[in-house]
Design an enzyme around this catalytic site. Structure first.
Site: not given
Ligand code: SMG
Ligand code: MG
Length: 367
Positions: A134, A160-162, A188, A190, A213, A290
């Protein structure tokens, strides 16, 4: 099995680089490590709540308090079978991450005493699992491309790109154009968007994403279903799914066609398995999310990801992507895969010196 004492330990692990999402930036992972001591030995768990209630309503100090004040007393007199933990704590509303941590420690203890691995107990079918990484919101597109390049060279099976408003089409286009059509790419948000952004989000269809996501608020299944009907890209839910019942309802309403399973978010590994079962019965693929876990959570997540319905690479990356020094042995990436621990319980233990180095406070409660 009977509970004798519980040790609650706050740990702080500096991240190798800050992790920025639409919710904020983290540079240190603080976590709560739970150790249960019983008449059959000891077990370890981890609470994935964060310092602040941003990703979910839970936060670390609150989780510590509810475990101490309500959960341990509730578990005191009972015959501690891991399957009894959830039902015994059911009268305590909410707090799934705190419940998951306690159940995880009990599972570890109980399975160690029975010489069974968590993967075997959950019904895992794979010795190795494909994993992804991520990637946080970057300072610039160039910086993002450099990070993605490094992860692809390391062999990760999925990127995965935020994303957030203002950081979406452009970085996604740049990554797709630079690294080509063969890279499995997801995004993702969020919860950073609103239904009014529907037409904008639909433009992500141009980039061949494996999934989008959690674009909208956790409780807005309607918005997710509306978007799902208008996009080719599969919608995956994370924050919205807190139980197997939620998962069934979201699938029924067409709000998602893929589910991110995070044991902490859903109250533990046993409920996570039930989500897997519900999704599998509906032909919906799942993958393991994660929460920047320590090695304890990483070991357990690998066990979960070895179940047959976990057909997409999870957010379970190598230790070096997160921490210079973890509290357990390091987990390594090998050909885009990681090995599922196969020794009793979680299959890892904290390394005493690393655990001490990371510890900020410890308290011990005798039952
Ligand atoms: O553990 O590699 C990891 C992080 C993966 O992006 C990740 N988690 O929304 O999926 C998600 C985020 C939540 C944690 S950051 C707020
Ligand atoms: Mg997520």
């Amino acid at each position: 099995m009977k509970l004798d004492a519980v040790e609650l330990r706050a740990v702080a692990l500096p991240l190798v680089s800050p992790f920025r999402t639409s919710l904020g930036t983290q540079s240190v992972r603080t976590a709560l490590v739970v150790r249960v001591l019983s008449d059959e030995g000891e077990g370890w768990g981890e609470c994935v709540a964060e310092d602040e209630p941003a990703y979910s309503p839970e936060y670390l100090a609150g989780a510590t308090d509810v475990i101490k004040r309500f959960m341990i007393p509730a578990l005191a007199g009972i015959d501690l079978d891991p399957a009894a933990v959830g039902p015994t704590l059911r009268h305590l509303r909410g707090h799934p991450m705190a419940k998951a941590a306690v159940e995880m420690a009990v599972l570890d203890c109980w399975l160690r005493a029975r010489r069974t691995s968590l993967a075997a107990h959950l019904g895992g079918v794979r010795r190795r699992v494909r994993v992804g990484v991520s990637v946080g919101i970057a300072e610039s597109v160039d910086a993002l491309l450099a990070t993605v390049d490094r992860h692809l060279s390391a062999g990760y099976a999925r990127i995965k790109l935020k994303i957030e408003p203002g950081w979406d089409l452009e970085p996604v286009r740049a990554v797709r154009e630079t690294f080509g059509a063969d890279v499995m790419l997801t995004v993702d948000a969020n919860t950073a968007y609103e239904l009014a952004d529907l037409r904008h989000l639909a433009r992500l269809d141009a980039f061949g994403l494996a999934l989008l996501e959690q674009p909208f608020a956790p409780d807005d299944l309607h918005a997710h279903a509306t978007l799902a009907a208008r996009m080719d890209t599969p919608i995956c839910l994370d924050e919205s799914i807190t139980s197997a019942r939620d998962a069934a309802e979201a699938i029924r309403r067409g709000a998602c066609s893929i589910v991110n399973v995070k044991p902490g978010r859903v109250g533990g590994y046993l409920e996570a398995r039930r989500i897997h079962d519900v999704a599998q019965a509906n032909g919906v693929p799942v993958w393991c999310g994660g929460m920047l876990e320590t090695g304890l959570g990483r070991a357990a997540n690998l066990a979960l990801a070895s179940l047959p319905g976990f057909t997409l690479p999870g957010d379970i990356s190598a230790t070096e992507r997160y921490y210079r020094r973890d509290i357990t042995r390091a987990f390594v990436l090998d050909g885009g895969e990681m090995e599922v621990p196969d020794t009793p319980g979680l299959g890892v233990l904290p390394e005493p010196t690393d655990l001490e180095a990371a510890t900020t406070t410890v308290s011990r409660l005798t039952v």
